[in-house]
Design a protein around this motif. Structure first.
Motif, PDB file in Angstrom:
ATOM      1  N   VAL A   1      -7.964  -2.167  -0.873  1.00 21.19           N
ATOM      2  CA  VAL A   1      -8.113  -2.218  -2.324  1.00 21.19           C
ATOM      3  C   VAL A   1      -7.259  -3.346  -2.909  1.00 21.19           C
ATOM      4  N   LEU A   2      -6.049  -3.484  -2.410  1.00 21.88           N
ATOM      5  CA  LEU A   2      -5.177  -4.555  -2.899  1.00 21.88           C
ATOM      6  C   LEU A   2      -5.753  -5.927  -2.574  1.00 21.88           C
TER       7      LEU A   2
ATOM      8  N   ARG B   1      -8.943  -6.497  -4.897  1.00 24.11           N
ATOM      9  CA  ARG B   1      -8.786  -6.404  -6.352  1.00 24.11           C
ATOM     10  C   ARG B   1      -8.849  -7.784  -6.997  1.00 24.11           C
TER      11      ARG B   1
ATOM     12  N   THR C   1     -13.380  -3.492  -8.352  1.00 26.36           N
ATOM     13  CA  THR C   1     -12.584  -2.460  -9.022  1.00 26.36           C
ATOM     14  C   THR C   1     -13.394  -1.228  -9.393  1.00 26.36           C
TER      15      THR C   1
ATOM     16  N   LYS D   1     -14.601   2.173  -9.750  1.00 24.09           N
ATOM     17  CA  LYS D   1     -14.023   3.462  -9.344  1.00 24.09           C
ATOM     18  C   LYS D   1     -15.023   4.291  -8.537  1.00 24.09           C
TER      19      LYS D   1
END
Length: 217
Positions: free
Chosen positions: A15-16, A19, A24, A26
Motif C-alpha cells: 500500500v505504501l 500510494r 487508494t 478503499k
C-alpha cells in the motif's frame, strides 16, 4: 498459507509503495487485504507471495508481482454488481480479489492444471461467485453475453475486436498489447455506445496469447 502477521506486513508495504501512484481505492484495497495471496502461490514460493517479483507457475505461466497485480486491478476499476470476464486465470488471485467486489467472475484458462489450482484456492477461501473454466479465450467467449469488465492477461499484437463485442456500454477492457517487438503495455479500452476510447497505461511482462486448449496440462 503465510503467517497472518507476514501477510499483514506485506500488504501494508505494498500500500505504501503504490500510494504514490494514486492507488487508494478503499474497496479494492479491502478486497486485496481479505485475500491471502499466499493461498494462490506454489508451495515453494509462498514466502515470496507478497513481494513485487514474478513467481513461476505450472505450464510456463507466472504469478504477477504483488504491486503489478494490484495496479492492474486498480486500472480495471471493478464495481459492485458487475459481471467480469478474465481471460487467463493464472494463479486465481486476481479472480478472487475481483470476486470480493463484483457480483460474478468468469475466469478461463487454456491449461486445466491452472484452473484446478485456482479452484482449490477459491474453495479454501470460501469464494463462491467465481466460475473457473478451462477454455480458449483467444477469440472471446461465444454464448456468455456481455460483461462490465474484461481483463486479459496474455498479449496481442493489436486490439482484438472479439473482446470489445463483449463489452456493455460503459464497460472497460484491460489487456496487454505489444507496442513494439520487445515492449508490452497494458491498454484500457472504455466503451461508450459505439465509441471506444483507448488509453496506454504501463509496461507489463505478459507473454503472447496462445489459441486453443492445451492438450495435456
Amino acid at each position: 498459507m503465510m503467517p497472518a502477521l507476514a501477510e499483514q506486513e506485506g500488504f501494508a508495504a505494498m500500500v505504501l509503495r503504490l500510494r504514490a501512484e494514486g492507488v487508494t481505492s478503499k474497496g479494492l484495497l479491502n478486497a486485496v487485504e481479505q485475500t491471502p495471496r499466499s493461498v494462490f502461490a506454489p508451495p515453494l514460493y509462498k514466502r515470496e507471495a507478497m513481494s513485487s517479483r514474478m513467481i513461476p507457475l505450472e505450464c510456463g505461466s507466472f504469478m504477477e508481482g504483488y504491486d503489478l497485480s494490484v495496479r492492474i486491478l486498480n486500472a480495471l476499476n471493478v464495481k459492485p454488481g458487475q459481471r467480469i470476464l478474465e481471460v487467463g486465470t493464472g494463479s486465481g488471485f486476481t479472480a478472487a480479489v475481483m470476486a470480493r467486489i463484483a457480483e460474478r467472475v468468469l475466469t478461463i484458462d487454456r491449461y486445466r492444471s491452472l484452473v484446478a489450482g485456482a479452484q482449490r484456492g477459491l474453495e479454501e477461501l470460501g469464494i463462491r461467485n467465481v466460475i473457473a473454466r478451462q477454455g480458449d479465450g483467444s477469440n472471446g467467449l461465444i454464448g456468455e453475453g456481455t460483461f462490465d469488465r474484461i481483463l486479459v492477461t496474455a498479449a496481442f499484437d493489436s486490439l482484438p475486436r472479439s473482446y470489445t463485442d463483449h463489452l456493455v456500454s460503459g464497460g472497460v477492457l484491460l489487456l496487454p498489447i505489444m507496442v513494439t517487438e520487445k515492449e508490452c503495455r497494458m491498454v484500457r479500452i472504455t466503451r461508450t455506445g459505439s465509441r471506444f476510447e483507448r488509453e496506454d497505461l504501463f509496461s507489463a511482462p505478459y507473454l503472447p496469447i496462445v489459441p486453443q486448449l492445451a492438450a495435456y496440462l
